[in-house]
Design a protein around this motif. Structure first.
Motif, PDB file in Angstrom:
ATOM      1  N   CYS A 169      24.235  60.868  31.736  1.00 55.58           N
ATOM      2  CA  CYS A 169      23.223  61.245  32.578  1.00 55.58           C
ATOM      3  C   CYS A 169      22.744  60.045  33.237  1.00 55.58           C
ATOM      4  O   CYS A 169      22.243  59.143  32.893  1.00 55.58           O
ATOM      5  CB  CYS A 169      21.929  61.804  31.674  1.00 55.58           C
ATOM      6  SG  CYS A 169      20.388  62.030  32.523  1.00 55.58           S
ATOM      7  N   LEU A 170      23.000  60.445  34.708  1.00 60.45           N
ATOM      8  CA  LEU A 170      22.508  59.119  35.794  1.00 60.45           C
ATOM      9  C   LEU A 170      21.165  59.806  36.254  1.00 60.45           C
ATOM     10  O   LEU A 170      20.889  60.742  36.673  1.00 60.45           O
ATOM     11  CB  LEU A 170      23.481  59.001  36.766  1.00 60.45           C
ATOM     12  CG  LEU A 170      23.079  58.424  37.948  1.00 60.45           C
ATOM     13  CD1 LEU A 170      23.035  56.696  37.571  1.00 60.45           C
ATOM     14  CD2 LEU A 170      24.133  58.451  39.043  1.00 60.45           C
ATOM     15  N   GLU A 171      19.990  59.005  36.021  1.00 66.12           N
ATOM     16  CA  GLU A 171      18.836  59.215  36.492  1.00 66.12           C
ATOM     17  C   GLU A 171      18.059  58.101  36.888  1.00 66.12           C
ATOM     18  O   GLU A 171      18.224  57.019  36.428  1.00 66.12           O
ATOM     19  CB  GLU A 171      18.098  60.055  35.334  1.00 66.12           C
ATOM     20  CG  GLU A 171      16.965  60.477  35.726  1.00 66.12           C
ATOM     21  CD  GLU A 171      16.829  61.426  36.842  1.00 66.12           C
ATOM     22  OE1 GLU A 171      16.395  60.972  37.983  1.00 66.12           O
ATOM     23  OE2 GLU A 171      17.153  62.652  36.889  1.00 66.12           O
ATOM     24  N   PHE A 172      16.926  58.200  37.896  1.00 63.94           N
ATOM     25  CA  PHE A 172      16.269  57.109  38.100  1.00 63.94           C
ATOM     26  C   PHE A 172      15.271  56.923  36.842  1.00 63.94           C
ATOM     27  O   PHE A 172      14.886  57.587  36.103  1.00 63.94           O
ATOM     28  CB  PHE A 172      15.290  57.508  39.273  1.00 63.94           C
ATOM     29  CG  PHE A 172      15.825  57.695  40.646  1.00 63.94           C
ATOM     30  CD1 PHE A 172      16.291  56.453  41.307  1.00 63.94           C
ATOM     31  CD2 PHE A 172      16.062  58.780  41.260  1.00 63.94           C
ATOM     32  CE1 PHE A 172      17.023  56.686  42.580  1.00 63.94           C
ATOM     33  CE2 PHE A 172      16.578  59.001  42.390  1.00 63.94           C
ATOM     34  CZ  PHE A 172      17.182  58.072  43.011  1.00 63.94           C
ATOM     35  N   SER A 173      14.998  55.409  36.788  1.00 67.66           N
ATOM     36  CA  SER A 173      14.269  54.875  35.584  1.00 67.66           C
ATOM     37  C   SER A 173      13.270  54.085  35.853  1.00 67.66           C
ATOM     38  O   SER A 173      12.689  54.095  37.014  1.00 67.66           O
ATOM     39  CB  SER A 173      15.514  54.613  34.650  1.00 67.66           C
ATOM     40  OG  SER A 173      14.927  54.415  33.233  1.00 67.66           O
ATOM     41  N   GLY A 235      22.707  55.552  23.972  1.00 66.60           N
ATOM     42  CA  GLY A 235      22.357  54.357  24.606  1.00 66.60           C
ATOM     43  C   GLY A 235      22.309  54.557  26.233  1.00 66.60           C
ATOM     44  O   GLY A 235      22.169  55.480  26.595  1.00 66.60           O
ATOM     45  N   TYR A 236      22.023  53.146  26.849  1.00 65.41           N
ATOM     46  CA  TYR A 236      21.789  53.389  28.277  1.00 65.41           C
ATOM     47  C   TYR A 236      22.322  52.014  28.838  1.00 65.41           C
ATOM     48  O   TYR A 236      22.568  51.004  28.420  1.00 65.41           O
ATOM     49  CB  TYR A 236      20.349  53.721  28.688  1.00 65.41           C
ATOM     50  CG  TYR A 236      19.432  52.518  28.362  1.00 65.41           C
ATOM     51  CD1 TYR A 236      19.231  51.668  29.310  1.00 65.41           C
ATOM     52  CD2 TYR A 236      18.613  52.524  27.117  1.00 65.41           C
ATOM     53  CE1 TYR A 236      18.430  50.459  28.919  1.00 65.41           C
ATOM     54  CE2 TYR A 236      17.856  51.537  26.854  1.00 65.41           C
ATOM     55  CZ  TYR A 236      17.515  50.585  27.729  1.00 65.41           C
ATOM     56  OH  TYR A 236      16.781  49.461  27.376  1.00 65.41           O
ATOM     57  N   THR A 237      22.855  52.183  30.198  1.00 65.50           N
ATOM     58  CA  THR A 237      22.883  51.192  31.016  1.00 65.50           C
ATOM     59  C   THR A 237      22.037  50.830  32.329  1.00 65.50           C
ATOM     60  O   THR A 237      22.237  52.049  32.751  1.00 65.50           O
ATOM     61  CB  THR A 237      24.349  51.057  31.094  1.00 65.50           C
ATOM     62  OG1 THR A 237      25.535  51.041  30.398  1.00 65.50           O
ATOM     63  CG2 THR A 237      24.744  49.646  32.296  1.00 65.50           C
ATOM     64  N   ASN A 238      21.469  49.893  32.471  1.00 66.87           N
ATOM     65  CA  ASN A 238      20.462  49.951  33.535  1.00 66.87           C
ATOM     66  C   ASN A 238      21.395  49.590  34.764  1.00 66.87           C
ATOM     67  O   ASN A 238      22.448  48.687  34.648  1.00 66.87           O
ATOM     68  CB  ASN A 238      19.793  48.844  33.627  1.00 66.87           C
ATOM     69  CG  ASN A 238      18.346  49.180  32.782  1.00 66.87           C
ATOM     70  OD1 ASN A 238      18.005  50.587  32.648  1.00 66.87           O
ATOM     71  ND2 ASN A 238      17.639  48.191  32.391  1.00 66.87           N
ATOM     72  N   ALA A 245      19.437  54.276  35.604  1.00 68.79           N
ATOM     73  CA  ALA A 245      20.080  54.067  34.500  1.00 68.79           C
ATOM     74  C   ALA A 245      20.829  55.362  33.886  1.00 68.79           C
ATOM     75  O   ALA A 245      20.627  56.258  34.499  1.00 68.79           O
ATOM     76  CB  ALA A 245      19.045  54.030  33.268  1.00 68.79           C
ATOM     77  N   LEU A 246      22.088  54.691  33.484  1.00 68.87           N
ATOM     78  CA  LEU A 246      23.050  55.675  33.105  1.00 68.87           C
ATOM     79  C   LEU A 246      23.101  55.970  31.413  1.00 68.87           C
ATOM     80  O   LEU A 246      23.116  54.666  30.584  1.00 68.87           O
ATOM     81  CB  LEU A 246      24.588  55.048  33.275  1.00 68.87           C
ATOM     82  CG  LEU A 246      25.652  56.029  32.526  1.00 68.87           C
ATOM     83  CD1 LEU A 246      25.794  57.328  33.153  1.00 68.87           C
ATOM     84  CD2 LEU A 246      27.184  55.419  32.751  1.00 68.87           C
ATOM     85  N   HIS A 247      22.173  57.007  31.034  1.00 67.54           N
ATOM     86  CA  HIS A 247      22.457  57.274  29.541  1.00 67.54           C
ATOM     87  C   HIS A 247      23.559  58.147  29.022  1.00 67.54           C
ATOM     88  O   HIS A 247      24.168  58.789  29.949  1.00 67.54           O
ATOM     89  CB  HIS A 247      20.959  58.176  29.359  1.00 67.54           C
ATOM     90  CG  HIS A 247      19.688  57.254  29.221  1.00 67.54           C
ATOM     91  ND1 HIS A 247      19.017  56.894  30.464  1.00 67.54           N
ATOM     92  CD2 HIS A 247      18.905  56.871  28.260  1.00 67.54           C
ATOM     93  CE1 HIS A 247      18.209  56.156  30.135  1.00 67.54           C
ATOM     94  NE2 HIS A 247      17.806  56.275  28.711  1.00 67.54           N
ATOM     95  N   HIS A 248      23.917  57.819  27.788  1.00 70.07           N
ATOM     96  CA  HIS A 248      25.035  58.300  27.315  1.00 70.07           C
ATOM     97  C   HIS A 248      24.856  58.955  25.678  1.00 70.07           C
ATOM     98  O   HIS A 248      24.120  58.074  24.980  1.00 70.07           O
ATOM     99  CB  HIS A 248      26.342  57.342  27.512  1.00 70.07           C
ATOM    100  CG  HIS A 248      26.052  56.193  26.847  1.00 70.07           C
ATOM    101  ND1 HIS A 248      26.300  55.745  25.373  1.00 70.07           N
ATOM    102  CD2 HIS A 248      25.586  54.851  27.307  1.00 70.07           C
ATOM    103  CE1 HIS A 248      26.011  54.439  25.233  1.00 70.07           C
ATOM    104  NE2 HIS A 248      25.545  54.017  26.378  1.00 70.07           N
ATOM    105  N   GLY A 249      25.893  59.488  25.277  1.00 68.57           N
ATOM    106  CA  GLY A 249      25.743  60.061  23.921  1.00 68.57           C
ATOM    107  C   GLY A 249      27.194  60.625  23.607  1.00 68.57           C
ATOM    108  O   GLY A 249      27.618  61.212  24.613  1.00 68.57           O
TER     109      GLY A 249
END
Length: 252
Positions: A169-173, A235-238, A245-249
């Motif tokens: 999931c790529l989203e503004f954070s 987790g996530y990567t800023n 941020a790119l969130h992943h699972g």
């Protein structure tokens, strides 16, 4: 009101009303959506999306869901990467399903052309028109903050993934430092709506988009939501200091 309030920018609205309100926003912005993304981010959104595609690493024969994929810029990346891998080592064509709630966004994407691996469907992130455990990967880019029930959309993503499937999931954070947060707020609230008014003749829709970013959960809160939806190793990567941020699972 039919249940707990949903967010629409800085407003709290009836959950039954939010889909109509969001659809109205994207009906207005669809024709200039990609241009506005370039102008608002000075093209940096393309680097973020390239990084997401590299993390996904699409492979021949995979079924990939591009949820809220409207204009198809992510799906085209996935198709080209899967085809390049196919040329190197063979295998079946990938199947990339763009599913977007907004018919105008789908129409704008189709007008730009597509790849043979891509299919386009108008559908709801909270009720995907796909069988259980049917996809190898699920990606949603700058779309999940617009759904009425984020947790329901995450559970639906988990439902359609096969064991071992990946969620991205790529989203503004939320910017990681106070200085960056102040600068980003100033830019967002003063510049982005003004660009929307000048280029798209629509200040209100871009005011909503800025406000919706501020109402979205921060990185760690969103990780918790992903975990509660049934994903492992969330987790996530800023990117750009947390502006996105790119969130992943993983579905296991």
């Amino acid at each position: 009101m039919t249940g707990p309030a949903a967010t629409f920018g800085f407003r709290d609205v009836d959950p039954a009303e939010k889909p109509r309100l969001v659809r109205g926003v994207f009906d207005k912005v669809a024709s200039r959506y990609d241009l506005m993304n370039d102008l608002m981010s000075a093209g940096v959104h393309r680097l973020w999306k390239d990084a997401v595609a590299a993390r996904l690493n699409p492979q021949p024969g995979e079924v990939i869901v591009d949820c809220a994929g409207g204009t198809g810029d992510m799906a085209r990346r996935f198709a080209k990467m899967a085809r390049a891998a196919q040329l190197r080592r063979g295998g079946d064509d990938a199947a990339i399903h763009i599913i977007d709630y907004n018919a105008e966004m789908i129409a704008a994407g189709r007008e730009r052309g597509g790849e043979p691996e891509i299919t386009w469907t108008v559908g709801d992130a909270q009720r995907l028109p796909l069988p259980d455990a049917s996809a190898n990967a699920y990606v949603i880019s700058f779309g999940i903050r617009n759904v009425t029930d984020i947790s329901a959309a995450l559970r639906e993503a988990r439902r359609v993934l096969k064991p071992g499937g990946r969620f991205l999931c790529l989203e503004f954070s939320q910017p990681a430092t106070e200085a960056l947060r102040r600068a980003y707020d100033a830019y967002s609230f003063k510049v982005i709506p003004a660009i929307g008014e000048l280029v798209a003749k629509d200040r209100a829709s871009y005011q909503y988009l800025v406000e919706s970013i501020r109402r979205f959960p921060d990185q760690k809160t969103f990780v918790d939501l992903i975990t509660k939806a049934g994903f492992s190793r969330a987790g996530y990567t800023n990117f750009t200091g947390g502006v996105a941020a790119l969130h992943h699972g993983w579905a296991v």
